[in-house]
Design a protein around this motif. Structure first.
Motif, PDB file in Angstrom:
ATOM      1  N   THR A  90      -7.650   9.068  -9.944  1.00 19.07           N
ATOM      2  CA  THR A  90      -7.275   7.510  -9.649  1.00 19.07           C
ATOM      3  C   THR A  90      -6.473   6.953 -10.576  1.00 19.07           C
TER       4      THR A  90
ATOM      5  N   ASP B 185      -0.126   4.516  -0.339  1.00 25.33           N
ATOM      6  CA  ASP B 185      -0.984   5.548  -0.108  1.00 25.33           C
ATOM      7  C   ASP B 185      -0.351   6.792   0.418  1.00 25.33           C
TER       8      ASP B 185
ATOM      9  N   LYS C 124      -2.075   9.093  -2.103  1.00 29.32           N
ATOM     10  CA  LYS C 124      -3.460   9.405  -2.016  1.00 29.32           C
ATOM     11  C   LYS C 124      -3.896  10.784  -2.327  1.00 29.32           C
TER      12      LYS C 124
ATOM     13  N   ASN D 128       0.953  -1.118   0.126  1.00 28.41           N
ATOM     14  CA  ASN D 128      -0.039  -0.067  -0.039  1.00 28.41           C
ATOM     15  C   ASN D 128       0.926   1.297   0.000  1.00 28.41           C
TER      16      ASN D 128
ATOM     17  N   ASP E 151      -3.691  11.181  -6.150  1.00 26.25           N
ATOM     18  CA  ASP E 151      -5.179  10.676  -6.689  1.00 26.25           C
ATOM     19  C   ASP E 151      -6.086  11.493  -6.551  1.00 26.25           C
ATOM     20  N   GLN E 152      -6.413  12.245  -5.482  1.00 33.28           N
ATOM     21  CA  GLN E 152      -7.440  13.117  -5.108  1.00 33.28           C
ATOM     22  C   GLN E 152      -7.517  14.246  -6.113  1.00 33.28           C
TER      23      GLN E 152
END
Length: 318
Positions: A74, A37, A66, A35, A69-70
């Motif tokens: 994504t 993020d 993360k 992960n 991505d925002q």
């Protein structure tokens, strides 16, 4: 150690795929990050100075995955794995895998650089802007763009202080960054282009990748510092000498050939187009990388075209 990669040398590797031409790290370092993020990444984004402008300006964007991505959607793939090998030909567990991957990277780099020579009238409509932006990055590969934390522009000193504070708390969060003190930072636009972390905006506002990843994020942080040479058709690879017991990555400096386009007498336009549009598989015609499936060459793992069939085309490699 210094290595000069010529046409004959690269062709010799395809007949001896057991040759340990590169480190067979099997890309497992990236696979071990489940992960990402909270990890920080960099994007190179080229955008127009203003809506109707013909000029593009690059910016270097930092942020946790993360938040990227925002901000941008994504669709971002971070980190990247570089070129993908046909698993039916060799798998990651095969001893030949690292050399096959290396040769495919060499071919992809040669095609990418040579694509910028193609007459714009010969370039497919959907590729024209991507090739134009690729040319801009290659021509300015050693000019470091302004830095941003997401949409906020930040001075270099503040950026360095921020990264230093993160590193003190949890250095692992910066594993996917080319840091300002790294020898790779001087050519970061080129590095981000080659690992598929360079983007532009489509007319509909969608952020789109300029070039599919040829190298992985890991390789361009931990393995290679990349440069361009405008006066050679060959590539050189030099081990970076570091004193002390704890050398810092990257450990190898690669200078890739990106010379001026030869004249029509030396290299015909149709030969450029044939090479840059050549597909990897035999069934697609042209100059394939892989042999015909289920043929003797396929079974014996004999590659076809790892370098261009014409002289005066760059032999770029790692």
């Amino acid at each position: 150690m210094t290595s000069l990669f010529t046409r004959d040398l690269l062709n010799s590797f395809k007949s001896n795929l057991n040759h340990n031409v590169v480190s067979a790290y099997n890309i497992s370092p990236i696979d071990s990050y489940h992960n990402c993020d909270e990890y920080w990444f960099q994007l190179l984004i080229l955008e127009k100075d203003y809506p109707n402008s013909e000029n593009f300006k690059a910016k270097l964007v930092y942020g946790k995955k993360k938040y990227l991505d925002q901000e941008y959607g994504t669709g971002l793939i971070l980190p990247t794995n570089g070129v993908e090998i046909d698993a039916d030909f060799v798998s990651k567990s095969d001893i030949e895998y690292s050399t096959v991957r290396f040769l495919l990277q060499c071919r992809k780099l040669s095609q990418l650089f040579t694509y910028t020579w193609l007459n714009p009238n010969e370039i497919e409509k959907e590729m024209k802007l991507k090739i134009e932006l690729t040319r801009i990055i290659l021509d300015t590969y050693n000019i470091i763009p302004d830095s941003y934390i997401l949409s906020e522009k930040v001075p270099d000193l503040r950026l360095k202080q921020m990264l230093l504070e993160i590193e003190k708390k949890n250095p692992q969060l910066l594993d996917f960054l080319i840091k300002p003190e790294s020898v790779s930072y001087a050519s970061i636009p080129l590095a981000l282009l080659l690992c598929g972390q360079a983007y532009y905006y489509e007319e509909n506002g969608e952020l789109t990748r300029i070039c599919d990843p040829i190298l992985s994020t890991y390789e361009l942080i931990w393995e290679y510092a990349v440069r361009l040479s405008w006066d050679t058709f060959y590539a050189t690879r030099i081990d970076i000498s570091q004193a002390g017991l704890s050398p810092k990555p990257p450990y190898t400096k690669v200078t890739m050939g990106y010379p001026p386009k030869p004249n029509e007498f030396s290299l015909k336009e149709e030969h450029i187009k044939e090479w840059v549009t050549a597909k990897e598989h035999y069934e697609c015609g042209g100059y394939p990388f892989y042999p015909e499936k289920d043929s003797e060459n396929w079974k014996n793992k004999q590659l076809d075209h790892v370098v261009a069939p014409y002289p005066y085309i760059p032999l770029s490699c790692l």
